[in-house]
Every structure is written in structure tokens, then in C-alpha cells.
Design an enzyme around this catalytic site. Structure first.
Site, PDB file in Angstrom:
ATOM      1  N   TRP C 140       0.892  -1.148   0.000  1.00 30.53           N
ATOM      2  CA  TRP C 140       0.000   0.000   0.000  1.00 30.53           C
ATOM      3  C   TRP C 140       0.939   1.208   0.000  1.00 30.53           C
ATOM      4  CZ3 TRP C 140      -2.163  -4.403   0.704  1.00 30.53           C
ATOM      5  CH2 TRP C 140      -3.514  -4.582   1.043  1.00 30.53           C
ATOM      6  N   TYR C 142       1.368   5.109  -0.024  1.00 30.53           N
ATOM      7  CA  TYR C 142       0.680   6.390   0.084  1.00 30.53           C
ATOM      8  C   TYR C 142       1.668   7.497   0.408  1.00 30.53           C
ATOM      9  CZ  TYR C 142      -3.466   3.394   0.602  1.00 30.53           C
ATOM     10  OH  TYR C 142      -4.445   2.454   0.418  1.00 30.53           O
ATOM     11  N   LYS C 173      -0.948  -0.912  -4.178  1.00 27.47           N
ATOM     12  CA  LYS C 173      -2.257  -0.276  -4.049  1.00 27.47           C
ATOM     13  C   LYS C 173      -1.990   1.211  -3.958  1.00 27.47           C
ATOM     14  CE  LYS C 173      -6.307  -0.201  -0.980  1.00 27.47           C
ATOM     15  NZ  LYS C 173      -6.492   0.014   0.465  1.00 27.47           N
ATOM     16  N   ARG C 228     -14.923   0.926   1.378  1.00 29.90           N
ATOM     17  CA  ARG C 228     -16.110   1.735   1.681  1.00 29.90           C
ATOM     18  C   ARG C 228     -17.079   1.852   0.524  1.00 29.90           C
ATOM     19  NH1 ARG C 228     -12.359   6.411   3.986  1.00 29.90           N
ATOM     20  NH2 ARG C 228     -10.920   5.277   2.619  1.00 29.90           N
TER      21      ARG C 228
END
Lengths: 259, 259, 259, 259, 259
Positions: C140, C142, C173, C228
Site C-alpha cells: 500500500w 501512500y 495499491k 467503503r
């Protein structure tokens, strides 16, 4: 029930230790003169003075420990030079201490320091290691750092004692509060952990110091880890003799604690 | 499916634990009197009061744990002295806790602290170690530090509960939000992790505290990890009895959760 | 040539993952309602929605993973509470993830953080460990922290993708840049590493989100790790169905990359 | 009693070492010319000049050590570039030093630095490792950092010497105080640890330096670890010869210490 | 005497390496276009361009290394995003690099950084590990951080070269000072360690860069580790051919060093 790992350092449950790591902690010029700068004189004082044990850093232990009385090796230490929050880290392993003849190990924790967690954690590992090897782990617990205002208040000294209990120390070396009543609260907080008064800097007179020791023993302490008040004394062996009398005879049966 | 590692501490899925690590966390002078400063009285209260378990630091466990009820050893701890972001590090290994008789281990995480990552990571290793040995890992999760404004809001308490789930805790000890409706959100967030209310400081009256406990149980919690509200009580065994009645009888079948 | 460790998570080289670690990352009150706070509903959505994999923290995996679709265990995580430069440390070992049934492991790197070096280094060890055990290591990535102004610019998203390649991630990701042209640059930068769009917060409308997904797939991505936008949807399974159609049917053969 | 691990470096209890790690500590442009930038010339000076040992970093040792005189490998080092509190960390293991032919290892401690604890602790591990392998651990002890005002005062130099004793060093390399009387206090503080004067920057004249050496030996030191004052000299071998005469002949029997 | 671990990367003692870790160090958008963003084109340039070796991070090595020319794996790396003192930590082990086919390993040290000690120490462990496995350890040494004003001065470049020698690097990659006379001082400082010029950003014209290379080789360097000046060139293979001619033919026998 807990085994008494402090037994090698006890006489009828009481004890008098001679500490000599001030060369590292304060520097030789702060505390030593031409005589007591020599570790051999301290080793001699320790055995002739019939101390229950002597406390050395590993380097002094290797060169000067003679095996006549039990040895405690201090596993951490710092100089007085750095500013900022106090931190003292392990520089001797339990294994190495044993190889030097140690029957116990010591470690200083500066409670309240910004590095408190480092020292609590390191002491935790040392305590486990020492216990696996059958050695007592003795905690020098000194509240210190910007968060600590008065390191001899009843509350703070009892906190130090209690921390020793909680962390699994076999004995704690703590400062004196100044009177037996408040100090007895620290002894109660220790709840069975052997409490040694830290001798501290040389008292103005011998009587001053002996009064402190009497108070400490009446408060229920196990004894004393003394350095400067013995080996800075003009007659260290006489001082040792007077201390022995207070610790092992005078105050016997007069403790406020039902131990 | 997950095995229930908390079983040794449960009676019909509910539990009442007696915590006694306040000597390290707050200091003896903040929380203790002449009676409860003595760990032996707490051990006695724990077994006579029919608690499902008792929580000690390793030092108290070694000296005072008598094996009559199951033991949880707290693996980390700090004093209340240092300023700055809270950090509490491991000072007892899972292996050592087991050797002292522990059937579970506890660890405090200060969620939101600038040192949060250190504690999440250390708890992760402890949880894995404990599970390999078949022991539950119980997380004391307290949001704290400069980033946390209100540590009993519905949102923050539920966050604490949820963090316990995500990190693989078998149980969490969290603060009460103040009412059953908001606390039930925390219980839902825990999603099966056993939720224990942290007893906290002594409530103004016994009834105040019992009302809290009722609310917590109605919200679906597993029980209570209580310290001061029992052993600072004038009659600890009576308080224990009243708590047992609420937890194991009164609130049974009245939880808002379909567990 | 590199073996395709991501194979368990691919259908014809494409993939749709369901992520559910928001309880730790954002807290339950930020993202959950009475339904999706329950991990069991998400596990059900994941398998009924025919996702290629589900992403859990270890605690959720132990309690709720049912083995019906492949599992990715996130190995690090943090809460949204602490201020300052972001840092997320390992709290689950690769070994433990495997014991929970994981066929892949995930790890978050905050590129540009003052703690970037800690995370790059820790991911490096995890990637080596995972590869030795035959598992893919999914990053991931970021960009975040005071040094990062715009974390969805073409340049910064491509940097994230490229870092994944260089560090040996099997998949990354990353966030969407907002349009297929700029995102295709990130896909090229990944140079063969599987690129998953991070679903992010719920889009204003379903169509908004589906347009993003179309753009991402046209840009040559492997797929989507969504949370979500599926489980906050009123009809998660219908949303899953619509996503599947876009990922596995609609955009097939329309990618700008010659893969 | 302590074994004399320094024996390989002693002639009748005295010693003269040639140090050559200035390329790392100060940089080649600060200290070297076209001749002494070449380690081969220093190796030749060391053996032809009949030094008791030569001090190299591992890289120089691997390429230039010829085995003709005993080798000390410095295990840590830093450049002069970084600002802030000084810190120098281990970059060579004791094992690797031995594989390069070392008969002793050296380590620098910046006493008083904000990183003092890191270095005391690392030296502690190195000392234990070295002693297990039968090698002496030699401590370069330099009080330095914002807390240190005058690093050649009697008090601070004696503190450095004493720290070496306490920490278990077999020898210390310390700065000269400027006169034999004050330096003899440092020698006493070392209490049996071999004391080497650190040569320091090239003295204004040869006579200036030789006077220093005479003072050091009269103060009871073991000898000298010299670098620039030999290999920056126009005639290094002549300087070595003059030093040998002072150390091994002239000052013999004239020490203030009863060793 | 030292064995020549760099032999796999040398032709008659000279060498030309192709570096391609800029995707991590600078980001793809800073340095790449549609062609050179693809590692396959670089692998092809490296082998068709007859380079003595190619430098990749582990992720690129695993996916694109084809074994046609020797491989160096960079073991650490950072992005250009974080502010503050530069730090780059290991994210690939020597063992893993070998498993990817590496015949050498690279590591960047930011000399003068506030984190210098971390990198010196980590390189020390890597160097020892690599040598045990028979691999050369190549140090990218870049003085950088708030303490470094001019990173191409004669003094600072020579310092970088010397640090490589002292720390046991088999080769150093350093910046060019701008002229052969000053660079030859760095080569002398390296004292036998192979010196590679770091290619740096693309020079204004091909001739500018080739002039630099000529100067570097005349100064006695081993060669060049070039990236952007080759693969950002319109005709990388022609540039490679021109570099080969300078390094292996034109400047042969013209070095200022008596190697």
C-alpha cells in the site's frame, strides 16, 4: 513463594554493602583523593570492614576483586557530563558479570526520565536473565529528570521502592527521605523487597550519617549501600565498625515493620 | 474459528478481574493506604472475593501470587512521572509470565501517542508469542497524548475497542463512556473480543460505581477489571459480592448485544 | 523471470479485492454503521460478491475469515489519532499471517514521511520473508507527510507505483490520479507490478465511482482494492456485481498498456 | 587477577603505537600530503620505525597490513562533517578484525556526548566479545559535545582515564593535560589500565612534542599512540627513533607512579 | 594482500557500469520518458552496449535481469520526497541479492548527514556479510545534509573516496570534481579502491559529458557508473560505444596515477 536470592548478601536478614562506582558516575576528581582513587584500598576496606558485599563496575571487578566477600557488578552506568534527560544503558551482560565472580547484579533506573521506558525495559530483560541464572537483580532507583522536583520526598522515595517491587527487583537502593516515619512508608511500599539506603555524598559529620542509618534501620530497611561516607572517611574501618554495630546490633528488633 | 483463550477467566462468558498494578502506574502514595499497600491483602481479596482473575506485575506475582485464582501478568508498565507522549515498553516476557503461573498476559497501548507505533508493534509480537503458547493476550487500550482530547467519548472508546479486535487481542480493557447506549457501540466495535470496563479511580459512592457496572454489562460487556473501587473500599469483599451479583446474575440476559 | 505470486488473486490477470482494515486506520465511528461494523457481514459480502480476495488485519482474520476466498493479511497499521509524520510498523509476522490462512501479505508505506526509511527497510525484510515462503508482498504506497503537497498528482502517484517496483512488491495499491491518461503513466512506472486502485472514501454517487474504476482499468491497472465504496453501499452485492462487470468484461482488451 | 591482554603491544611494559585512521576522522585533505596519503608508506614507517603496533580501520588493514608488527583495528569511526552531538558507531566486528590479523581492537567513546549511552553500551558488548576471543579492547576516550568545555583539564582527562578502567578497557588513549603533574592524576585514575597519550595535531616543533612525551612518560603512562607527529614529520623514522629513546630508555624508572 | 573482488566487473582493470535506480531515488517523472521508463530497454542497452555491469534495485532485478552481464544490486534506497537530513536504510539483504544473481552489492552513504553513523554502521555489517560470501561491496558515497556546503569540492570528493577505503569498500562511486587534477587527489585518497565517477544528471551536450569522462580516466579512475547520460541519450548505444572507446582505449596508459 519467592526464593531469597539476596541470601549471599545478608546476615540475619540485614546487610551492609560497599559501593564504588563513583569513578564512572561522578568522575575521580569529584570524589577521590590519593588514597581512595586506588580500588585496591577499597577492596581491602570492604573485606576488612566485613561488608556483606562490594559493588564494582566490570572493569574494576576484573582487576581488583579478590573473592573475599560477595561481589555485585553494576551492569549500567553513565558519566555526570551529558545534559538532558538521564539515561544509563547496559554495558555488561549478566553472563560476563558471573564470569567475574558476581553473586548479584545491579542496574540503575532513572524513574521519571524521558528515557524511563528504555531503562524499565532493559532492567526487565536483565532481571529475567539474572533470575534464570540464580542471581539477584538489584535496582538502583533514582527519580530524576525535568519531571522530578524533589527526589527525597516521602512520595517519590516510596514510588521508587514500589517500582522495584513491581519490576521484580530482589532489592532496591533508594535515597533516604530524612526521617524514619516517612522512610517506613517506602519500606512498606517495597513489600518485601530488600531496601538499601543509598549512602549519598559524605555527610557533614559522622554522627549525622550514623543518625540517618539508625533512622533507616528503624524504618525497617535491610541495610545500606554506602560509598563515600566510608571510604572518604579518615578512618574507613572505624566507620564500618560503627555502621555494623547500628545495622546488626543496635537496631535489631526495633524496626517499625512486622517483617 | 477462533478458540476461546479467555476461558480460564470466564464464568458463563462473564468475568470480574481484580487489577493491582497501580503501585507502578500511579505510585503507592496516590492510591494506597496502610492496608492495601500490602499485596497479600489484595491476593486475599481476589480469592475470597471470588474474582475470575488477578492482574499483577511480575514482581508482585513472584512474591504474592498464591495460585488460588487465575493470574494475568502485565507485561509493560510506566510510572506517572515522565512528561511528554506516553510510552510503556515490555519489561516481562511471555515466557517469564508463564513461569510465574500466568494464564494470560496484559499489555497497555496508548492509542494516539506519538509512540503509538512502538506499542502496536510490540503488542503484535507479544500477541503472537502468547498465542503460540496458548495464552490470551489482553490489551489495555487507552487513547492518550497530545492528540487525544476526550478519552471517554463514544467515538474514542469504540476506537480503542476496535483496535483491540484488529490487533488480535483476546480481550480489551477500556474506559466507560458513561452510558450503556454509547458503550454498546464500543462492544459492537470489538466484534467478539471480550470487553472489560476499566474500573478507574474510586467513584464518589458505591452506588455510582455499581450503576456504571450495570450500564457496562447491559451494553454487552464481558465484565470488569477493577482495582481501586474494590480495594480502596472500606469493605472490599462486600463490594466484590455486589459486583458479582450485578455481573453474573442481575444483568444476565439483559445485554443489548445478540452475542 | 519472475514467477507470478499474485496468481491466487487473479482472474485472467485481473482482480477485485475487498479491503476491511478501516476499523484500525480510521476508527469504527468514522466509517461503520450498525451493519458493516460486523466483520461477518463483510466476509459474506466478499465471498458472495465473488471478490478475488479479502484484506483483514490479523485479529479480524482469526475471528472471521472463513476460507471461501483467498486472504491477504495486512502486516502493519496505525490509527488516525497521532499527529506528526506518519509511521506504521509491523504488528503481524509473515509466519503468523500464513498460520491464519493468508495467501498474501500487505504493508503500508508512507512515502515521503520523515519515517520513510523505517518503512522501506521493514518492507524490505517482509518482502524477502514472504517470497521465501512463496507469498506475494503487496505494498500500500501512500505518499504522505509534511513534504507531500498533492498525493494524487500524476507525478506522485507514478512515484508510488515505481517505488513498489523497485522495492520488489508483487502488487501496489495506490490512489487514482483522476483520469486514465495520467494514471496510465503510473501503470507504466510499475512496469509489470500489478496495480490496484485504492478505493478511498465513498464517492458521491455510484456512477462517480464506477467511472473511476473504468478509467483505472482503461489505464491498464490490474484492478481494485475497494472497501467503503462497496460495504458502505446500500446494496453491496449489486455494487460488487457492477464492478465485476467493468473489471472483467467491459474493459477487457481496452487497456492502453501492451501487457 | 587480570591477565595482561596488552602484552603483544608492550616492550617492558611500555609501548609506542602508530595511528592512521585520520583519513576517516578528519579527511585526507586536512591531514595528508602526497606521501602520507599512501597507507603503504605508513605501514613501512610503522615496521621500520619499530612501533609496537599500528592502528588501521578495516579497509586499510585489508589492503595494506603486512603482518610485520601487531595490528589494532579501530571498530568505529566517523567523519568530521556532521554537526551536533558526536556519535561513532561500530562498523567492524571483532570477528572481522581478527580475520584481518588484529591482535587488539579499538573503539572511540565521546564522553559527555548526548549519545554517550549508545557508545558506552556498544563498547561494553565489544569489550566482552573481544575478551572472549582473547583480544584487548582499547578505548579512545574523548570528552566532547556541548556539555564539555575544556577537554584537556586535569579533571576531564582523569575522568576519561577512569571511565576506561570502569568499563573494562585494557588500555585508554587520552589527551595530554599539558604537564606531568596533572597527567599523573589521570594515570592514577586509570588504576592499572594502560594509558596512551593521544598524539594529536602536529606540534609546532619536534622539541615541543618530545617534551610532551617526556612529561607523559614521567607521569607514569604506558606510552603513546601517535600519528601526525610522526608521519607528517619530514623524517618520520628519525622522529620514531627519538620517541623510542624517550619512551623505552630516557624515562625508564622515572615515573611518578609506583607501578 | 587483498583479493580483487571487483574482477567480475573489470576489463583490464577498467569498468563501465550502467545504473538504473533513479526510479526510486528521483521518481519516474523526474528522469524517465516513455522509452526508458521500461526496465527492459535498459537491460537491453546494458548488454548490447557491452557494459561491465548493470545496477538495479531488487525489484527490477527480479523482473528484468537477464543474466547477460554481471549484476549489482543496490541494497538501500530512498525517495527524493522527505525533507531533513538524508537517510537511506537497507531494504535488501546480501543473501537476497545473491539469490537474484548479483555478483556485487551497492550501498549509499550520505557522508555528513545527521544519520551518518547509522549508514556507516549498516554498511560495515553489509561489507562483512558480502565479503564472507565473496562479493564486492560498492559504496555510493555522497556527502550531503545541512553540514555539507559544496559536494564537488576537491576536499569533499577526496573525503568521500577516502571513507570508502577506510570502511573496506571494494569500489566507490563518487561525484566528479570538475577537473582531472583535483579528481586525481580523490583517486590517491582511495588508495587502491576502485573509483567510479557518478554520471549524474544529463550533461548539456554529449561532448561535455565525454570530456568529464576523459578527465576522470586521466585522473586514474577505474571507470564510470552512468545512467541518465546514457539512457536519456537519443542513441544510448552510440553513447555507450563512445564511452567504451574513451575508457578502454583512448585513456589507457594516460593515467596520472602509478597504479
Amino acid at each position: 513463594m519467592k526464593q531469597e536470592r539476596m541470601a549471599p548478601f545478608l546476615t540475619d536478614g540485614r546487610s551492609m554493602l560497599l559501593a564504588y562506582d563513583q569513578g564512572l558516575e561522578h568522575g575521580p576528581s569529584a570524589d577521590f583523593n590519593d588514597r581512595n582513587i586506588d580500588p585496591a584500598t577499597i577492596m581491602e576496606t570492604a573485606s576488612k570492614g566485613k561488608f556483606n558485599g562490594v559493588v564494582f563496575q566490570k572493569g574494576v571487578a576484573e582487576r581488583y576483586y579478590d573473592g573475599k566477600i560477595p561481589l555485585i557488578v553494576k551492569l549500567n552506568g553513565k558519566t555526570s557530563l551529558p545534559k538532558g534527560e538521564p539515561i544509563s544503558k547496559q554495558e555488561c551482560s549478566v553472563e560476563q558479570a558471573m564470569s567475574l565472580g558476581a553473586k548479584g547484579v545491579g542496574y540503575t533506573i532513572y524513574l521519571g526520565s524521558g528515557f524511563e521506558a528504555e531503562m524499565l525495559s532493559e532492567f526487565g530483560r536483565i532481571q529475567e536473565d539474572a533470575h534464570k541464572r540464580g542471581l539477584p537483580a538489584i535496582a538502583w532507583i533514582y527519580p530524576r529528570g525535568s519531571a522530578v522536583q524533589n527526589d527525597t520526598s516521602k512520595e517519590i522515595v516510596a514510588y521508587a521502592a514500589r517500582a522495584g517491587l513491581e519490576l521484580g527487583a530482589d532489592a532496591v537502593k533508594i535515597k533516604y527521605t530524612g526521617d524514619p516515619t516517612t522512610f517506613s512508608w517506602a519500606v512498606r511500599a517495597a513489600a518485601g523487597v530488600k531496601v538499601f539506603m543509598s549512602g549519598g555524598p559524605k555527610a557533614p559529620t559522622d554522627e549525622d550519617f550514623l543518625t540517618q542509618v539508625r533512622g533507616v534501620m528503624e524504618a525497617g530497611a535491610t541495610g545500606l549501600a554506602v560509598g563515600r561516607n566510608v571510604w572518604q572517611n579518615d578512618d574507613p574501618l572505624r566507620m564500618a565498625e560503627r555502621l555494623r554495630r547500628i545495622i546488626f546490633e543496635e537496631t535489631k528488633g526495633k524496626s517499625r515493620q512486622s517483617k
